[in-house]
Write a protein that holds these residues in place. Structure first.
Motif, mmCIF file in Angstrom:
data_model
loop_
_atom_site.group_PDB
_atom_site.id
_atom_site.type_symbol
_atom_site.label_atom_id
_atom_site.label_comp_id
_atom_site.label_asym_id
_atom_site.label_seq_id
_atom_site.Cartn_x
_atom_site.Cartn_y
_atom_site.Cartn_z
ATOM 1 N N GLN A 92 -9.128 -0.805 6.812
ATOM 2 C CA GLN A 92 -7.989 -0.752 8.232
ATOM 3 C C GLN A 92 -8.911 -1.663 9.069
ATOM 4 O O GLN A 92 -10.028 -1.555 9.451
ATOM 5 N N CYS A 95 0.891 4.153 -2.907
ATOM 6 C CA CYS A 95 0.784 5.847 -2.569
ATOM 7 C C CYS A 95 1.883 6.680 -3.045
ATOM 8 O O CYS A 95 1.588 7.706 -3.729
ATOM 9 N N VAL A 117 -8.811 3.184 1.932
ATOM 10 C CA VAL A 117 -8.021 2.683 2.986
ATOM 11 C C VAL A 117 -9.223 1.885 3.619
ATOM 12 O O VAL A 117 -9.965 2.066 4.159
ATOM 13 N N ALA A 158 -5.439 1.091 -0.715
ATOM 14 C CA ALA A 158 -4.440 0.744 0.612
ATOM 15 C C ALA A 158 -4.992 -0.101 1.732
ATOM 16 O O ALA A 158 -5.970 0.302 2.432
ATOM 17 N N LEU A 163 0.348 8.382 2.453
ATOM 18 C CA LEU A 163 -1.115 8.282 2.108
ATOM 19 C C LEU A 163 -1.459 9.659 1.830
ATOM 20 O O LEU A 163 -2.136 9.623 0.781
ATOM 21 N N PHE A 197 -2.951 -0.114 5.620
ATOM 22 C CA PHE A 197 -1.968 0.754 5.531
ATOM 23 C C PHE A 197 -0.947 0.836 6.734
ATOM 24 O O PHE A 197 -1.679 1.204 8.034
ATOM 25 N N ALA A 200 0.952 -1.388 0.003
ATOM 26 C CA ALA A 200 -0.149 -0.064 0.076
ATOM 27 C C ALA A 200 0.829 0.908 -0.061
ATOM 28 O O ALA A 200 0.542 2.249 -0.454
ATOM 29 N N ARG A 201 1.866 1.216 0.621
ATOM 30 C CA ARG A 201 2.854 2.368 0.898
ATOM 31 C C ARG A 201 3.411 2.677 -0.552
ATOM 32 O O ARG A 201 3.362 3.632 -1.127
#
Length: 215
Positions: free
Chosen positions: A157, A114, A155, A127, A146, A130, A110-111
């Motif tokens: 999460q 981004c 996102v 993401a 992000l 994240f 995910a990083r």
């Protein structure tokens, strides 16, 4: 109409050979969702498998991307700069179908998505889990990555993710969906008021809904 079969291809990058497994949209494809894995696992992660199984019915081709270090059988992911280089090298294959590409990944993936989204012309970013900060180190925030994606971002999460719980995220130009009780891999404890299948469904339902707004 017969269903398209899944296909796998290797892609040469400046940091080694990557692998892309295509799960083709049923009927007319609208989007490509490319998702990379994290630093501690591969594309067999429960959320990535679920997306690959569920999104093609909604006109989204899912490309599960294995970074070169993983294809080579290494146990430890390389530095972020190397991961970004690998993703850049894979991108032309992802864009080849001529469809808008959502750049996505879980955790370290995910990083990468981004950091490279604007440069590569990504349509949006997904993401998953994240890693907002290392566990127990909230002062080492990665929120700038992000917030700097520069494209529509979703996102997803876990509510108990040690790398960043939903309430720790800053305000910004992204949507956040919480998976109740989920850890960094969206696993939920047996005592939770949601089943493991239910937790994974939160992920897939959110992504189906979100991709439906992207055209």
């Amino acid at each position: 109409m017969t269903e398209a079969t899944d296909t796998t291809e290797t892609v040469e990058t400046d940091v080694g050979t990557a692998r892309v497994t295509w799960h083709h949209a049923r009927g007319r494809a609208r989007l490509v969702l490319a998702v990379g894995h994290g630093a501690g696992g591969g594309v067999e992660a429960r959320d990535l498998k679920a997306l690959a199984a569920g999104l093609p019915a909604h006109g989204v081709t899912v490309a599960l991307v294995e970074q070169p270090w993983r294809v080579a059988g290494k146990k430890v992911a390389p530095a972020p700069k190397t991961l970004d280089t690998g993703w850049r090298g894979i991108w032309p294959a992802l864009a080849k179908p001529g469809l808008p590409v959502i750049s996505g990944g879980r955790s370290a993936g995910a990083r990468v998505a981004c950091r490279t989204a604007t440069e590569l012309g990504a349509h949006a970013v997904l993401a998953l889990s994240f890693p907002l900060h290392p566990p127990g180190r909230p002062e080492r925030s990665r929120a700038d990555e992000l917030l700097g994606a520069g494209v529509p971002t979703l996102v997803v999460q876990g509510g108990n993710d040690p790398f960043g719980r939903p309430e720790e995220f800053p305000e910004g130009g992204f949507e956040l969906v919480e998976v109740p009780h989920g850890d960094h891999g969206f696993a939920v404890p047996k005592r939770a008021d949601i089943t493991q299948d239910g937790a994974v469904a939160v992920v897939t339902d959110a992504v189906v809904r979100w991709t439906g707004t992207l055209g």
